[in-house]
Design a protein around this motif. Structure first.
Motif, PDB file in Angstrom:
ATOM      1  N   ALA A   1       1.319   4.590   5.489  1.00  0.00           N
ATOM      2  CA  ALA A   1       0.903   3.706   4.918  1.00  0.00           C
ATOM      3  C   ALA A   1       1.668   2.243   5.227  1.00  0.00           C
ATOM      4  O   ALA A   1       1.048   1.152   5.387  1.00  0.00           O
ATOM      5  CB  ALA A   1       0.356   3.558   3.511  1.00  0.00           C
TER       6      ALA A   1
ATOM      7  N   ASN B   1       1.797   1.227   8.888  1.00  0.00           N
ATOM      8  CA  ASN B   1       0.325   0.626   9.320  1.00  0.00           C
ATOM      9  C   ASN B   1       0.161  -0.685   8.865  1.00  0.00           C
ATOM     10  O   ASN B   1      -0.806  -1.559   9.233  1.00  0.00           O
ATOM     11  CB  ASN B   1      -0.741   1.548   9.140  1.00  0.00           C
ATOM     12  CG  ASN B   1      -0.781   2.856   9.720  1.00  0.00           C
ATOM     13  OD1 ASN B   1      -0.194   2.908  10.949  1.00  0.00           O
ATOM     14  ND2 ASN B   1      -1.363   3.877   9.183  1.00  0.00           N
ATOM     15  N   TRP B   2       0.485  -0.972   7.682  1.00  0.00           N
ATOM     16  CA  TRP B   2       0.447  -2.278   6.944  1.00  0.00           C
ATOM     17  C   TRP B   2       1.309  -3.451   7.414  1.00  0.00           C
ATOM     18  O   TRP B   2       1.089  -4.530   7.596  1.00  0.00           O
ATOM     19  CB  TRP B   2       0.808  -1.985   5.320  1.00  0.00           C
ATOM     20  CG  TRP B   2       0.636  -3.204   4.640  1.00  0.00           C
ATOM     21  CD1 TRP B   2      -0.502  -4.010   4.179  1.00  0.00           C
ATOM     22  CD2 TRP B   2       1.886  -3.903   3.729  1.00  0.00           C
ATOM     23  NE1 TRP B   2       0.226  -5.141   3.445  1.00  0.00           N
ATOM     24  CE2 TRP B   2       1.617  -4.936   3.170  1.00  0.00           C
ATOM     25  CE3 TRP B   2       3.536  -3.393   3.962  1.00  0.00           C
ATOM     26  CZ2 TRP B   2       2.292  -5.848   2.361  1.00  0.00           C
ATOM     27  CZ3 TRP B   2       4.071  -4.235   3.148  1.00  0.00           C
ATOM     28  CH2 TRP B   2       3.599  -5.297   2.349  1.00  0.00           C
TER      29      TRP B   2
ATOM     30  N   PRO C   1       0.771  -1.252  -0.093  1.00  0.00           N
ATOM     31  CA  PRO C   1       0.200   0.039  -0.012  1.00  0.00           C
ATOM     32  C   PRO C   1       0.785   1.239  -0.090  1.00  0.00           C
ATOM     33  O   PRO C   1       2.071   1.163   0.234  1.00  0.00           O
ATOM     34  CB  PRO C   1      -0.872  -0.182   1.501  1.00  0.00           C
ATOM     35  CG  PRO C   1       0.151  -0.764   2.250  1.00  0.00           C
ATOM     36  CD  PRO C   1       0.897  -1.885   1.221  1.00  0.00           C
TER      37      PRO C   1
END
Length: 84
Positions: free
Chosen positions: A66, A69-70, A51
Motif C-alpha cells: 500500500a 503504490n501510494w 494508507p
C-alpha cells in the motif's frame, strides 16, 4: 587477491521488492522508505493520510504494498500539511 564485481539481480533493482522484503514495515522503516522524519509520518498517520495502516494494540505496522503504490508526489499536499 581478486576482487569480484557484484551485480544487481532483477530482484534487487530499484522499486522492486526483493524476495526477502517484509510485507509490513515499522514506522521507522516506512519513514526511511519515504525519506521523511519519523515524527512527520506519525502525524500523517494520526491524520489518516497514510494508507495500509494496521494497528495491533499500540503497535503500528504499515503494509509495504500500500505504501509503495501510494508514494506521495507532487499531485497532493506534503505529509503533515492540511488540505485547504
Amino acid at each position: 587477491m581478486s576482487h569480484r564485481a557484484w551485480k544487481k539481480g532483477p530482484e534487487e533493482t530499484a522499486g522492486a521488492p526483493s524476495s526477502g522484503a517484509p510485507d509490513f514495515l515499522t514506522v521507522e522503516e516506512a519513514a526511511a522508505l519515504l525519506r521523511v522524519n519519523r515524527k512527520t509520518l506519525y502525524e500523517s498517520i494520526r491524520l489518516g493520510q497514510v494508507p495500509g495502516i494496521v494497528r495491533l494494540g499500540r503497535v503500528l505496522r504499515i503494509r509495504r504494498s500500500a505504501l509503495v503504490n501510494w508514494m506521495p508526489g507532487n499531485s497532493g499536499p506534503a505529509l503533515g500539511e492540511m488540505k485547504p
